[in-house]
Write a protein that holds these residues in place. Structure first.
Motif, PDB file in Angstrom:
ATOM      1  N   ILE A   1       0.844  -1.194   0.000  1.00  0.00           N
ATOM      2  CA  ILE A   1       0.000   0.000   0.000  1.00  0.00           C
ATOM      3  C   ILE A   1       0.879   1.243   0.000  1.00  0.00           C
ATOM      4  O   ILE A   1       1.791   1.369   0.815  1.00  0.00           O
ATOM      5  CB  ILE A   1      -0.926   0.040   1.237  1.00  0.00           C
ATOM      6  N   VAL A   2       0.608   2.146  -0.944  1.00  0.00           N
ATOM      7  CA  VAL A   2       1.251   3.460  -0.920  1.00  0.00           C
ATOM      8  C   VAL A   2       0.291   4.437  -0.235  1.00  0.00           C
ATOM      9  O   VAL A   2      -0.850   4.605  -0.669  1.00  0.00           O
ATOM     10  CB  VAL A   2       1.584   3.967  -2.335  1.00  0.00           C
ATOM     11  N   VAL A   3       0.760   5.028   0.847  1.00  0.00           N
ATOM     12  CA  VAL A   3      -0.033   6.026   1.570  1.00  0.00           C
ATOM     13  C   VAL A   3       0.544   7.401   1.247  1.00  0.00           C
ATOM     14  O   VAL A   3       1.683   7.709   1.604  1.00  0.00           O
ATOM     15  CB  VAL A   3      -0.004   5.776   3.086  1.00  0.00           C
ATOM     16  N   SER A   4      -0.239   8.219   0.544  1.00  0.00           N
ATOM     17  CA  SER A   4       0.195   9.561   0.138  1.00  0.00           C
ATOM     18  C   SER A   4      -0.621  10.599   0.895  1.00  0.00           C
ATOM     19  O   SER A   4      -1.842  10.463   1.023  1.00  0.00           O
ATOM     20  CB  SER A   4      -0.004   9.755  -1.370  1.00  0.00           C
ATOM     21  N   VAL A   5       0.074  11.632   1.389  1.00  0.00           N
ATOM     22  CA  VAL A   5      -0.594  12.705   2.120  1.00  0.00           C
ATOM     23  C   VAL A   5      -0.327  14.019   1.400  1.00  0.00           C
ATOM     24  O   VAL A   5       0.819  14.475   1.309  1.00  0.00           O
ATOM     25  CB  VAL A   5      -0.112  12.795   3.580  1.00  0.00           C
ATOM     26  N   TRP A   6      -1.389  14.600   0.876  1.00  0.00           N
ATOM     27  CA  TRP A   6      -1.348  15.895   0.186  1.00  0.00           C
ATOM     28  C   TRP A   6      -1.816  16.948   1.187  1.00  0.00           C
ATOM     29  O   TRP A   6      -2.996  17.043   1.492  1.00  0.00           O
ATOM     30  CB  TRP A   6      -2.268  15.826  -1.032  1.00  0.00           C
ATOM     31  N   LYS A   7      -0.876  17.731   1.718  1.00  0.00           N
ATOM     32  CA  LYS A   7      -1.208  18.676   2.778  1.00  0.00           C
ATOM     33  C   LYS A   7      -0.952  20.109   2.323  1.00  0.00           C
ATOM     34  O   LYS A   7       0.178  20.496   2.050  1.00  0.00           O
ATOM     35  CB  LYS A   7      -0.381  18.380   4.030  1.00  0.00           C
ATOM     36  N   GLU A   8      -2.045  20.883   2.235  1.00  0.00           N
ATOM     37  CA  GLU A   8      -1.953  22.285   1.846  1.00  0.00           C
ATOM     38  C   GLU A   8      -2.023  23.154   3.091  1.00  0.00           C
ATOM     39  O   GLU A   8      -2.872  22.948   3.969  1.00  0.00           O
ATOM     40  CB  GLU A   8      -3.090  22.648   0.888  1.00  0.00           C
ATOM     41  N   THR A   9      -1.136  24.162   3.164  1.00  0.00           N
ATOM     42  CA  THR A   9      -1.121  25.101   4.291  1.00  0.00           C
ATOM     43  C   THR A   9      -1.056  26.525   3.763  1.00  0.00           C
ATOM     44  O   THR A   9      -0.735  26.764   2.595  1.00  0.00           O
ATOM     45  CB  THR A   9       0.081  24.835   5.219  1.00  0.00           C
ATOM     46  N   GLY A  10      -1.364  27.456   4.669  1.00  0.00           N
ATOM     47  CA  GLY A  10      -1.328  28.870   4.304  1.00  0.00           C
ATOM     48  C   GLY A  10      -2.543  29.329   3.534  1.00  0.00           C
ATOM     49  O   GLY A  10      -2.535  30.415   2.936  1.00  0.00           O
ATOM     50  N   VAL A  11      -3.580  28.535   3.551  1.00  0.00           N
ATOM     51  CA  VAL A  11      -4.784  28.848   2.765  1.00  0.00           C
ATOM     52  C   VAL A  11      -5.835  29.534   3.615  1.00  0.00           C
ATOM     53  O   VAL A  11      -6.587  30.387   3.138  1.00  0.00           O
ATOM     54  CB  VAL A  11      -5.377  27.554   2.157  1.00  0.00           C
ATOM     55  N   GLY A  12      -5.896  29.183   4.901  1.00  0.00           N
ATOM     56  CA  GLY A  12      -6.981  29.645   5.747  1.00  0.00           C
ATOM     57  C   GLY A  12      -8.055  28.571   5.833  1.00  0.00           C
ATOM     58  O   GLY A  12      -7.930  27.490   5.261  1.00  0.00           O
ATOM     59  N   PRO A  13      -9.126  28.843   6.568  1.00  0.00           N
ATOM     60  CA  PRO A  13     -10.183  27.837   6.736  1.00  0.00           C
ATOM     61  C   PRO A  13     -10.787  27.426   5.392  1.00  0.00           C
ATOM     62  O   PRO A  13     -11.042  28.270   4.529  1.00  0.00           O
ATOM     63  CB  PRO A  13     -11.220  28.557   7.608  1.00  0.00           C
ATOM     64  N   VAL A  14     -10.992  26.133   5.216  1.00  0.00           N
ATOM     65  CA  VAL A  14     -11.615  25.622   3.997  1.00  0.00           C
ATOM     66  C   VAL A  14     -12.827  24.775   4.376  1.00  0.00           C
ATOM     67  O   VAL A  14     -12.870  24.164   5.448  1.00  0.00           O
ATOM     68  CB  VAL A  14     -10.635  24.792   3.152  1.00  0.00           C
ATOM     69  N   GLN A  15     -13.788  24.756   3.483  1.00  0.00           N
ATOM     70  CA  GLN A  15     -15.012  24.001   3.690  1.00  0.00           C
ATOM     71  C   GLN A  15     -15.176  22.984   2.555  1.00  0.00           C
ATOM     72  O   GLN A  15     -14.643  23.169   1.451  1.00  0.00           O
ATOM     73  CB  GLN A  15     -16.221  24.948   3.705  1.00  0.00           C
ATOM     74  N   PRO A  16     -15.910  21.902   2.800  1.00  0.00           N
ATOM     75  CA  PRO A  16     -16.174  20.936   1.739  1.00  0.00           C
ATOM     76  C   PRO A  16     -16.874  21.613   0.566  1.00  0.00           C
ATOM     77  O   PRO A  16     -17.668  22.534   0.762  1.00  0.00           O
ATOM     78  CB  PRO A  16     -17.079  19.895   2.402  1.00  0.00           C
TER      79      PRO A  16
END
Length: 342
Positions: A274-289
């Motif tokens: 299993i390859v576990v990839s984590v795409w983590k964005e920062t510096g954006v501020g609060p985000v909603q679905p």
């Protein structure tokens, strides 16, 4: 008895001493019992034999073959003694090498009758050409053509699916055209790199860097990549590029690449298969679905071995992707990189 002594007078001495012996094309002569009466040097070289082994021997004792192949060849030979020329087109036969191993050769040959002074057919003359290499090249070319046709069909199937899903997720024609063209450009980059590597697959890090650079340019401050490097198969390379493109495009429109201080940290690790990839964005501020399902969400449904988790934080989006991999059959690729996967 030498091979010249075994020949009947009707052949004439000069023909074989001055011409046939030095002829580059393999040639042999059989009598009515299909026993060797003569073979030139080229024939013996091509068949890995010598005259001591061939002299007076029944041809299928020297070159035995499976019954299904031997019978039609023998019929062609015997037809010559009725006065007809016969041909063999791409005829395979098993050749026993001096070390005992067996090789399959392919010959094309012409068999002509030889008449004595009374007009009776006494012998069969065969002139042959080894076309094993040509047949193998044709087989490889046919395989490549079929493989290319298969890949083209798959490519157009992906393009049509991309076009349909792009249309469903676009707000207007302009957005559809722009997004669809960018997806085609991503596919083009992937296919170009696959072609450049002779369709052996691409390294995961190269795929990710290519898509991110296409999105934000060579600005190292905008993203960080952290994970082991290994080779993916062709299919996995295309899938990974498609996913990376959509995540990067969304980040450019709504996420970390849409704001000056935004940053992406992309990490991955291999756990068993299993390859576990984590795409983590920062510096954006609060985000909603998002209010509706976009293209990026829909494409994950195309990959049954992939599970996706999304977390909407006060600083940006985090996407965790679990992808099950299958061991690749490209064993030689492992010599250059780590074990490849699909």
């Amino acid at each position: 008895m030498t091979r010249h002594d075994s020949m009947p007078d009707s052949f004439g001495e000069k023909l074989f001493r001055d011409v046939a012996d030095s002829w580059a094309m393999p040639m042999m002569i059989l009598n009515k019992d299909l026993r060797f009466a003569y073979a030139n040097d080229a024939y013996m070289t091509a068949t890995e034999t010598d005259w001591e082994r061939l002299a007076g021997q029944y041809i299928f004792d020297i070159f035995p073959d499976v019954r299904g192949r031997q019978e039609p060849v023998e019929a062609k030979f015997r037809e010559v003694f009725s006065g007809k020329r016969t041909t063999l087109e791409a005829q395979p036969y098993e050749l026993i090498m001096p070390d005992g191993t067996v090789e399959t050769r392919v010959w094309q040959a012409v068999q002509d009758p030889h008449y004595d002074e009374d007009g009776n057919v006494t012998h069969m003359i065969q002139r042959a050409e080894d076309i094993t290499t040509q047949v193998e090249l044709k087989r490889q070319n046919d395989y490549m053509e079929n493989e290319l046709a298969h890949r083209i069909r798959n490519m157009f199937a992906v393009i049509m699916a991309t076009s349909r899903i792009s249309g469903e997720s676009a707000d207007d024609v302009g957005t559809y055209v722009k997004d669809f063209n960018e997806r085609l450009a991503s596919m083009s980059r992937t296919y170009f790199e696959l072609s450049r590597r002779n369709w052996r697959g691409l390294r995961l890090r190269d795929i990710l860097e290519s898509e991110l650079i296409a999105t934000v340019g060579r600005n190292a401050s905008r993203f960080t990549l952290d994970g082991p490097d290994f080779l993916l198969t062709v299919k996995a390379s295309k899938d990974a590029a498609m996913i990376a493109h959509e995540l990067a495009a969304n980040a450019r429109k709504f996420g970390c690449f849409s704001v000056p201080g935004g940053h992406l940290h992309l990490s991955w690790k291999l756990e068993d298969n299993i390859v576990v990839s984590v795409w983590k964005e920062t510096g954006v501020g609060p985000v909603q679905p998002p209010a509706r399902t976009g293209f990026g969400t829909q494409i994950f449904k195309m990959f049954p071995r992939t599970r996706v988790e999304r977390e909407y934080t006060d600083d940006g989006l985090i996407v965790t992707i679990h992808t099950q991999l299958l061991p690749s059959s490209y064993e030689d690729a492992a010599n250059e990189f780590a074990e490849p996967f699909q």
